[in-house]
Design a protein around this motif. Structure first.
Motif, PDB file in Angstrom:
ATOM      1  N   UNK A  46       0.834  -1.218   0.000  1.00  0.00           N
ATOM      2  CA  UNK A  46       0.000   0.000   0.000  1.00  0.00           C
ATOM      3  C   UNK A  46       0.862   1.259   0.000  1.00  0.00           C
ATOM      4  N   UNK A  98       3.370   6.683  -0.466  1.00  0.00           N
ATOM      5  CA  UNK A  98       2.897   7.327   0.772  1.00  0.00           C
ATOM      6  C   UNK A  98       3.835   7.035   1.949  1.00  0.00           C
ATOM      7  N   UNK A 132       5.693   8.828   3.602  1.00  0.00           N
ATOM      8  CA  UNK A 132       5.663   9.820   4.672  1.00  0.00           C
ATOM      9  C   UNK A 132       4.546   9.549   5.689  1.00  0.00           C
ATOM     10  N   UNK A 133       3.640   8.641   5.339  1.00  0.00           N
ATOM     11  CA  UNK A 133       2.546   8.303   6.269  1.00  0.00           C
ATOM     12  C   UNK A 133       2.868   7.088   7.131  1.00  0.00           C
ATOM     13  N   UNK A 143       0.456   5.191   9.966  1.00  0.00           N
ATOM     14  CA  UNK A 143      -0.112   3.906   9.533  1.00  0.00           C
ATOM     15  C   UNK A 143       0.374   2.781  10.444  1.00  0.00           C
ATOM     16  N   UNK A 181      -1.432   3.028  13.804  1.00  0.00           N
ATOM     17  CA  UNK A 181      -2.847   2.598  13.728  1.00  0.00           C
ATOM     18  C   UNK A 181      -2.917   1.072  13.719  1.00  0.00           C
ATOM     19  N   UNK A 223      -4.660  -1.262  16.593  1.00  0.00           N
ATOM     20  CA  UNK A 223      -5.799  -2.127  16.244  1.00  0.00           C
ATOM     21  C   UNK A 223      -5.453  -3.592  16.475  1.00  0.00           C
ATOM     22  N   UNK A 283      -7.408  -6.299  18.878  1.00  0.00           N
ATOM     23  CA  UNK A 283      -7.959  -7.561  18.358  1.00  0.00           C
ATOM     24  C   UNK A 283      -7.357  -8.742  19.114  1.00  0.00           C
ATOM     25  N   UNK A 327      -5.322  11.060  -2.346  1.00  0.00           N
ATOM     26  CA  UNK A 327      -4.992   9.641  -2.149  1.00  0.00           C
ATOM     27  C   UNK A 327      -4.605   9.352  -0.697  1.00  0.00           C
ATOM     28  N   UNK A 328      -3.740  10.213  -0.136  1.00  0.00           N
ATOM     29  CA  UNK A 328      -3.271   9.950   1.238  1.00  0.00           C
ATOM     30  C   UNK A 328      -4.420   9.869   2.242  1.00  0.00           C
ATOM     31  N   UNK A 356      -6.526   6.716   1.603  1.00  0.00           N
ATOM     32  CA  UNK A 356      -5.875   5.462   2.008  1.00  0.00           C
ATOM     33  C   UNK A 356      -5.915   5.310   3.537  1.00  0.00           C
ATOM     34  N   UNK A 357      -5.567   6.385   4.262  1.00  0.00           N
ATOM     35  CA  UNK A 357      -5.563   6.307   5.732  1.00  0.00           C
ATOM     36  C   UNK A 357      -6.979   6.057   6.237  1.00  0.00           C
ATOM     37  N   UNK A 377      -7.945   2.436   5.507  1.00  0.00           N
ATOM     38  CA  UNK A 377      -7.225   1.524   6.391  1.00  0.00           C
ATOM     39  C   UNK A 377      -7.823   1.566   7.801  1.00  0.00           C
ATOM     40  N   UNK A 378      -8.029   2.797   8.303  1.00  0.00           N
ATOM     41  CA  UNK A 378      -8.587   2.947   9.657  1.00  0.00           C
ATOM     42  C   UNK A 378     -10.000   2.371   9.725  1.00  0.00           C
ATOM     43  N   UNK A 436      -9.857  -1.427   9.797  1.00  0.00           N
ATOM     44  CA  UNK A 436      -9.448  -1.917  11.120  1.00  0.00           C
ATOM     45  C   UNK A 436     -10.584  -1.738  12.133  1.00  0.00           C
ATOM     46  N   UNK A 475     -13.195  -4.334  11.548  1.00  0.00           N
ATOM     47  CA  UNK A 475     -12.735  -5.641  12.055  1.00  0.00           C
ATOM     48  C   UNK A 475     -12.934  -5.711  13.564  1.00  0.00           C
TER      49      UNK A 475
END
Lengths: 197, 368
Positions: free
Chosen positions: A66, A72, A74-75, A79, A82, A86, A90, B5-6, B9-10, B13-14, B17, B20
């Motif tokens: 991804x 991406x 820089x994220x 990420x 997170x 999570x 779980x 996009x950033x 995507x975040x 994804x969040x 999760x 879930x």
């Protein structure tokens, strides 16, 4: 391109010569606060190893499939965090439900691990060093074992220190930090054996 | 398009999760219907499993004391659980003695309700319930202590003097979550439709800042209780009572209760420690009490007063004053009991003085 390192070498290096705690000083808060008795140290060490291995595997997949394709990088901090948070939640739920005995041993430490910087540190090392999936998992598992080894050793030393004539002003956190310093110096002794980056 | 996009995507994804976790929570954390049998059938609750025992009980109107609001840091929500629910957790151990561990005492805030449970809680806790109140009076007693009197309307509270109550602090300012804090009740048990508390401002304290800076007369609030075991004993021993600051609250309740019930044959020595005259309060009230109750002796003492304060009472640390009185003024031959309320430091120091003077029966309520 992943570096050419034998996974077994990587495993030993991450446990001893590049110990995530005593060489990189990551995850110190919980290391200091939960190392007062052996049972808790064992539980936390086991939890860190499990969470490290699982989150690193997930983080590697997300990073590779991804973050890189969408440019991406820089994220990656947000990420990875997170995913760690999570995954820990779980894991806690699943272990509590399906393995009460294991939950008793490590479940209560899991929330604490969410903020353990060794977990994020390993994910970032994996990315910086360009490890393959297998290398990442081995590195994460080894780092977890290294962290476990360090905290269990500290718990054992603290048990002895309790009976030692420690000067009043050094009791508690003072003598613990000095002990950690000596442990770090002792681990430097392993540093010539294996070098991995 | 790239700038979208950033966040997409975040967000995806969040969301994945979160979804879930929600699905797992719904299925994995579903323990079905569970029965909680309290005190061998005295009360049987049919509840949904999956939540902590403390919150499950309180949602059914059974309140256990919890000064920390269920975070496992006060150790107050103890109850006995005879069902096998596994070993004591490391988070419970610091709050349980070996004897308590052996008799299956657990912390309700650390136990998850997963199966039918047989629980034993002290009978007096059945009296504890939630009260809705309105702030009737806020009185400044000193620069940092307020007396808050809450009217509970037509409801009636039943308690033994010396008990405490939990004040439910709503979210305010930067505090986003409701929390609870315990305060001794300073009103008399006979005043059944009001609850008074003495609340000292703790710098940056969540509850005390709310009381001192935000609370107004007429505000609605919630109280849970009464709780606690601090109370005067039922005997003729001389009572040596020691308080500091807002530790006066339970003694105010106890002494007024004794006076009202005519228990004035009993000898009581009440030592109140403060730093300067600015920290003293309710002096007249207790001096009046001395006139009505010949066996009641009130000894306020200042540890740090300057000559220009014109203080003609006792001076010095409360421990030194206590020691002086125990050695020279209080009848030596009679059996004595110590009652203390204040900071852990003050209580520890006073217990040493009481022990040195041969007083072994000591009861205390500390602010820890």
């Amino acid at each position: 391109m992943a570096p050419d390192i034998n996974p077994l070498v990587l495993l030993l290096a991450s446990i001893l010569t590049s110990n995530i705690l005593l060489a990189n000083f990551l995850g110190l808060c919980s290391f200091i606060s939960i190392s007062k008795d052996m049972d808790s140290a064992n539980g936390l060490g086991m939890s860190v190893t499990a969470v490290l291995t699982i989150t690193t595997a997930i983080n590697w997949v997300v990073y590779r499939y991804i973050l890189i394709p969408f440019d991406l990088l820089y994220l990656r901090f947000i990420v990875f965090i997170i995913i760690i948070a999570a995954t820990v939640q779980v894991l806690e739920m699943v272990i509590d439900r399906f393995s009460p005995a294991l939950y008793m041993a490590l479940g209560i430490f899991l929330p604490l691990i969410t903020v353990n910087c060794a977990i994020l540190g390993v994910a970032l090392f994996m990315e910086i060093r360009g490890y393959s999936f297998l290398q990442s998992i081995v590195f994460a598992f080894g780092s977890g074992l290294g962290w476990w080894l360090a905290i269990v050793s500290l718990a054992a030393i603290q048990k002895k220190v309790l009976k030692a004539p420690v000067p009043e002003g050094l009791k508690g956190a003072g003598i613990t930090l000095i002990t950690i310093g000596f442990m770090a110096m002792a681990f430097i002794g392993f540093s010539g054996m294996l070098i991995v980056q | 398009m790239e700038f979208l996009i950033a966040p997409i995507i975040v967000a995806l994804l969040a969301s994945a999760l979160a979804l879930t976790i929600s699905i797992l929570d719904k299925h994995v954390n579903n323990y079905g219907d569970v029965e909680i049998n309290i005190n061998k059938g005295k009360k049987v609750l049919d509840v949904k499993g999956g939540d902590k025992l403390l919150t499950t009980l309180s949602s059914e109107g059974v309140f256990l004391p919890s000064g920390c609001g269920g975070r496992g840091s006060c150790g107050a929500c103890k109850c006995k659980i005879s069902t096998d629910i596994g070993p004591v957790l490391p988070t419970e151990k610091p709050y349980l003695s070996i004897e308590e561990i052996n008799n299956n005492t657990r912390l309700a805030c650390q136990i998850k309700v997963k199966k039918n449970l047989d629980v034993y809680i002290p009978e007096e806790l059945f009296n504890a319930r939630e009260f809705s109140g309105i702030v009737e009076e806020i009185n400044d007693l000193t620069y940092d202590i307020k007396e808050v009197i809450v009217s509970i309307g037509d409801e009636s509270i039943d308690f033994v003097s010396g008990r405490y109550i939990q004040l439910v602090v709503p979210p305010y300012g930067k505090i986003k979550e409701s929390t609870q804090r315990a305060y001794s009740i300073s009103s008399k048990p006979s005043e059944r439709n009001k609850v008074a508390m003495l609340i000292r401002l703790v710098p940056d304290g969540i509850a005390t800042t709310w009381v001192h800076k935000y609370m107004k007369v007429g505000d609605k609030l919630r109280l849970i209780g009464p709780f606690g075991e601090f109370e005067k004993s039922d005997c003729e021993s001389v009572m040596i009572c020691i308080a500091g600051g807002s530790g006066m609250a339970p003694f105010k309740s106890i002494f007024h209760d004794m006076l009202e019930k005519g228990e004035i044959d009993r000898e009581v020595w009440y030592f109140f420690g403060a730093r300067t005259t600015k920290d003293l309060f309710l002096l007249k009230e207790f001096q009046e009490m001395e006139k009505k109750w010949p066996n009641f002796h009130f000894i306020p003492a200042l540890s740090d007063c300057s000559p220009d304060e014109n203080w003609d009472g006792e001076q010095g640390l409360i421990t030194d004053v206590l020691d002086k009185y125990l050695k020279s003024k209080i009848t030596p031959s009679k059996h004595k009991e110590g009652f203390l309320c204040g900071s852990p430091g003050m209580i520890g120091a006073c217990i040493n003085v009481l022990n040195d003077n041969g007083i072994k029966d000591i009861f205390y309520d500390n602010f820890a």
